[in-house]
Design an enzyme around this catalytic site. Structure first.
Site, PDB file in Angstrom:
ATOM      1  N   ASN A  84       0.513  -1.198  -0.166  1.00  0.00           N
ATOM      2  CA  ASN A  84      -0.356   0.275  -0.102  1.00  0.00           C
ATOM      3  C   ASN A  84       1.072   1.046  -0.367  1.00  0.00           C
ATOM      4  OD1 ASN A  84       0.693  -0.024   3.004  1.00  0.00           O
ATOM      5  ND2 ASN A  84      -0.714  -0.203   3.350  1.00  0.00           N
ATOM      6  N   HIS A  85       2.189   0.906  -0.138  1.00  0.00           N
ATOM      7  CA  HIS A  85       2.696   2.920  -0.439  1.00  0.00           C
ATOM      8  C   HIS A  85       2.578   2.721  -0.974  1.00  0.00           C
ATOM      9  CE1 HIS A  85       6.029   0.825   3.092  1.00  0.00           C
ATOM     10  NE2 HIS A  85       4.838   1.113   3.725  1.00  0.00           N
ATOM     11  N   PHE A  86       2.392   3.982  -1.449  1.00  0.00           N
ATOM     12  CA  PHE A  86       2.527   5.175  -2.811  1.00  0.00           C
ATOM     13  C   PHE A  86       3.743   6.824  -2.914  1.00  0.00           C
ATOM     14  CE2 PHE A  86      -0.674   5.900  -0.011  1.00  0.00           C
ATOM     15  CZ  PHE A  86      -1.045   7.731  -0.521  1.00  0.00           C
ATOM     16  N   GLU A 112       2.026  10.000  -4.426  1.00  0.00           N
ATOM     17  CA  GLU A 112       1.167  10.379  -5.296  1.00  0.00           C
ATOM     18  C   GLU A 112       1.026  11.836  -5.915  1.00  0.00           C
ATOM     19  OE1 GLU A 112      -2.716   8.072  -4.132  1.00  0.00           O
ATOM     20  OE2 GLU A 112      -3.123   9.685  -3.866  1.00  0.00           O
ATOM     21  N   HIS A 158       3.178   6.868  11.291  1.00  0.00           N
ATOM     22  CA  HIS A 158       1.596   6.083  11.699  1.00  0.00           C
ATOM     23  C   HIS A 158       1.106   4.556  12.330  1.00  0.00           C
ATOM     24  CE1 HIS A 158      -1.344   7.716   7.946  1.00  0.00           C
ATOM     25  NE2 HIS A 158      -0.720   8.920   9.049  1.00  0.00           N
ATOM     26  N   GLY A 194      -6.950   7.774   1.254  1.00  0.00           N
ATOM     27  CA  GLY A 194      -7.938   6.826   0.946  1.00  0.00           C
ATOM     28  C   GLY A 194      -6.774   5.672  -0.506  1.00  0.00           C
ATOM     29  N   SER A 215      -7.494  11.267  -0.527  1.00  0.00           N
ATOM     30  CA  SER A 215      -6.650  11.173   0.488  1.00  0.00           C
ATOM     31  C   SER A 215      -7.146  12.528   1.420  1.00  0.00           C
ATOM     32  CB  SER A 215      -5.224  11.335   0.368  1.00  0.00           C
ATOM     33  OG  SER A 215      -5.284  10.130   0.047  1.00  0.00           O
ATOM     34  N   HIS A 234      -6.431   6.183  10.685  1.00  0.00           N
ATOM     35  CA  HIS A 234      -5.379   5.972  10.010  1.00  0.00           C
ATOM     36  C   HIS A 234      -5.411   6.034   7.981  1.00  0.00           C
ATOM     37  CE1 HIS A 234      -3.486   1.721   9.369  1.00  0.00           C
ATOM     38  NE2 HIS A 234      -2.720   2.189   8.846  1.00  0.00           N
ATOM     39  N   LYS A 263       3.061   3.436  -7.564  1.00  0.00           N
ATOM     40  CA  LYS A 263       2.837   1.925  -7.235  1.00  0.00           C
ATOM     41  C   LYS A 263       4.483   1.465  -7.381  1.00  0.00           C
ATOM     42  CE  LYS A 263      -0.076   1.408  -4.790  1.00  0.00           C
ATOM     43  NZ  LYS A 263      -0.523   1.482  -3.730  1.00  0.00           N
TER      44      LYS A 263
END
Lengths: 139, 381
Positions: free
Chosen positions: B103-105, B107, B229, B279, B285, B304, B380
Site C-alpha cells: 500500500n506504499h505510494f 501521489e 503511522h 485513501g 486522501s 490512519h 506504486k
C-alpha cells in the site's frame, strides 16, 4: 489436500497451508510456497546453490525462523529459490540447500513483498497421514 | 506519511502529468526486489539511525525547514544502533530511499475541497493546488528489527510469566531491559523511516523542477507535515483526571494532537497537528487537524487510512481481465506501478470509501476535516 501447499486468503495479509509426509518435506514445501508468493516459480532458474542453516527454539521457532531466513536473503541479497532440499530438521536446527538465482525485476514478475513470517495463528501438527502447517505472512 | 504543498495549480501541472509520473517512477526506486540509489557504509547507516531526517538534510537531501515540519523534528532521541542486529543493518543498507510495495505510494494530487479555510491557509493549502503525498516507512530495516525482537520478546514473555493467547503478541514490561532495548531499536527504525521519506521528498522536488522547468521558489514544494503511522511513543495523558506518562501504541492509527500541545512546532501550536489520512489510489486522501477531544477520548489519536473490504486475493480475482491502469486513466488518474499484481490488489474497490471513514472521525470529534485531496498521478511499488 494432497502433499504441497495452498495459499490462504486473509484480509490484508496472506497465508500458506502446507501438507507433507515428513518434517523435512514440510520445510521444503513451506519454502517453495513462500517463494511462489514473491514471483511465479516457472520464471526462476536454479543457477546457484545456497547452503542454509537456521537455529531456533522448538519446532514453531524453527519453522518461522527458517521462513524468515529466506525472506531476509531475498530482501537483502535478492536471492530467490526454486529447488529446496532440506537435509535435516532437528530440535534446534534446520539444514538445507536451496537452488535459485538473483531476482531480476526485468525478467521476474513481481508478486508480494513479504515482510515477515509470523507466529499469529501458527499451527504445526502431526497426524497419521503426515504433517500440516499453517503460517501467516505480514505484508 | 508525508504531505507536500506547492505554489502550482492543478491546471499548470496537468499537461506535464505523463512525463512527471514517468520521471518520478524512474527516479524513486519502488517495487519488489528494487534497490536504492544510496550507497551507505555501516558508519553512514549508524549516523542515519541516530539522526533520522536530520542525517538526510545534512547529506544535502532537503532543507532544515523540512525538519521543523516533521514529527519529533525527524528524529527521536534515544535510538541506539548498538541494539540493532547485523542482519537489520544489512537488510536496511540498500533500501534507504526506496518506496517499497503493497500500500506504499507516491501521489501527485490536487486540493479538491476545503472544509476549514483558516486551517487550510495555516497549512499553506488552497483550492485547486497541486500537492504530493508520500506513504512509505522503515522498509526491510524495520521488518528485520521487528523479526529480531519478536524472538527476544517471546523469551521475555516466558521469563516474566506472561501467558499469551497468540505468540505474535510477544511482549515484556516496559521497564524490563528487553523492552528498553526494543524501544531504542524501534526509535532507530522510526528514524530510518523519517530519513527515507526525506530522501524521497528531495528526489520528488528535483523531478518536479526538471519536468516542470521551474525554480525551487516558483515550485514552492515545502512540507506541510510528516507524521508516523505505526509507532509507540511515551507521552503524558490524563487518566481519571491525573497526568500520567504512558506508552501509546499507534498501530492502524495516527497521532492527532490538539491546539496548544507542547510537542507541536510554533507555527502549528495554535492550530493543532495536521493529520494525514490516505485513501485508496482512485478516490481521495484527507488532511484533518487534531482536537482536544482526541486527547480526552483516544490518547491523541485518530484513524490512519481507509481499511480494506477485499482481501488481496479477492481483489486480484475481481481485477482479472481488466486493465486497472486504463480504468484509472479514464478517470483522469495516471498510474505507474512496478508490479501489475500490486495494482489489482490496491484497486479502489478493494478499500472502504475513505470519505465515509473520515466523516466518522470528524463527527466523533477526534479530528476535524480540513481538506480533501484527489489523485492525479500515482506511483506504486
Amino acid at each position: 489436500m494432497d502433499r504441497g501447499f495452498e495459499i490462504l486468503d486473509i484480509s490484508g495479509d496472506v497465508g500458506l497451508r502446507i501438507r507433507a509426509a515428513d518434517l523435512e518435506e514440510l520445510f521444503e514445501y513451506g519454502a517453495i510456497g513462500l517463494y511462489s508468493l514473491i514471483t511465479p516459480l516457472n520464471g526462476v532458474k536454479a543457477v546457484e546453490t545456497a547452503e542454509i542453516e537456521v537455529e531456533g527454539e522448538g519446532l514453531e521457532g524453527l519453522f518461522v525462523g527458517w521462513l524468515n531466513e529466506l525472506i531476509f536473503r531475498f530482501d537483502t541479497y535478492g536471492f530467490i529459490g526454486r529447488e529446496v532440499e532440506v537435509e535435516s530438521v532437528s530440535d534446534r536446527m534446520v539444514a538445507a540447500r536451496v537452488g535459485g538465482e538473483e531476482f531480476d525485476p526485468e525478467r521476474h514478475e513481481r508478486g508480494l513483498l513479504l515482510k515477515a513470517a509470523t507466529y499469529h495463528d501458527l499451527k504445526i501438527e502431526k497426524d497419521d497421514g503426515g504433517w500440516t502447517a499453517v503460517v501467516i505472512f505480514d505484508i | 506519511m508525508r504531505l507536500l504543498r506547492s505554489n502550482l495549480s492543478r491546471e499548470e501541472v496537468l499537461p506535464r502529468m505523463r512525463d512527471l509520473v514517468e520521471v518520478l517512477y524512474a527516479e524513486i526506486p519502488s517495487g519488489v526486489g528494487s534497490k536504492g540509489k544510496l550507497r551507505l557504509t555501516r558508519q553512514d547507516e549508524e549516523r542515519l539511525l541516530r539522526k533520522g531526517a536530520r542525517w538526510a538534510v545534512e547529506e544535502g537531501y532537503g532543507d532544515a525547514e523540512d525538519l521543523e515540519r516533521t514529527e519529533s523534528g525527524g528524529a527521536i532521541e534515544g535510538a541506539d544502533p548498538s541494539l540493532i542486529s547485523d542482519r537489520a543493518f544489512e537488510r536496511g543498507r540498500a533500501q534507504q530511499g526506496t518506496l517499497g510495495s503493497g500500500n506504499h505510494f507516491l501521489e501527485i494530487q490536487y486540493v479538491a475541497e476545503i472544509y476549514d479555510e483558516a486551517a487550510a491557509a495555516a497549512m499553506g493549502l488552497f483550492p485547486g493546488q497541486m500537492t504530493v503525498m508520500i506513504h512509505t516507512g522503515s522498509r526491510g530495516f524495520g521488518h528485520q528489527v521487528c523479526t529480531d525482537y519478536i524472538e527476544v520478546m517471546e523469551r521475555a514473555a516466558r521469563r516474566y510469566g506472561i501467558s499469551l493467547p497468540d505468540k505474535e503478541l510477544a511482549c515484556a514490561p516496559i521497564n524490563s531491559p528487553e523492552a528498553q532495548d526494543y524501544l531504542a531499536a524501534m526509535k532507530a527504525a522510526a528514524n530510518y523511516a523519517w530519513a527515507n521519506r526525506q530522501c524521497i521528498m528531495h528526489w520528488t522536488r528535483e523531478a518536479l523542477m526538471k519536468v516542470l522547468r521551474t525554480s525551487p521558489k516558483e515550485l514552492g514544494l515545502t512540507l506541510v507535515y510528516d507524521v508516523a503511522h505505526n509507532i509507540a511513543k511515551i507521552e503524558e495523558h490524563a487518566v481519571n483526571g491525573r497526568k500520567q506518562r504512558l506508552v501509546v501504541h499507534r498501530k492502524g492509527a495516527t497521532r492527532a494532537f490538539p491546539p496548544g500541545h507542547p510537542e507541536l512546532p510554533g507555527f502549528y501550536r495554535d492550530l493543532g497537528q495536521p493529520v494525514l489520512i490516505p485513501g485508496d489510489m482512485g478516490r481521495a486522501s484527507f488532511v484533518l487537524v487534531g482536537t482536544e477531544q482526541a486527547m480526552e477520548e483516544t490518547f491523541g489519536s485518530t484513524c490512519h487510512g481507509a481499511g480494506r473490504v477485499m482481501s488481496r486475493h479477492q481483489a486480484i480475482k475481481k481485477a482479472k481481465g481488466r486493465a486497472i491502469w486504463r480504468e484509472m486513466e479514464d478517470a483522469g488518474i495516471l498510474v505507474r506501478s512496478a508490479g501489475k499484481r500490486t495494482l489489482a490488489e490496491e484497486m479502489s474497490e478493494a478499500y472502504k470509501d475513505i470519505s465515509n471513514v473520515v466523516d466518522v472521525v470528524h463527527r466523533a470529534g477526534i479530528s476535524k476535516k480540513v481538506a480533501k485531496l484527489r489523485p492525479m498521478g500515482v506511483v506504486k511499488g
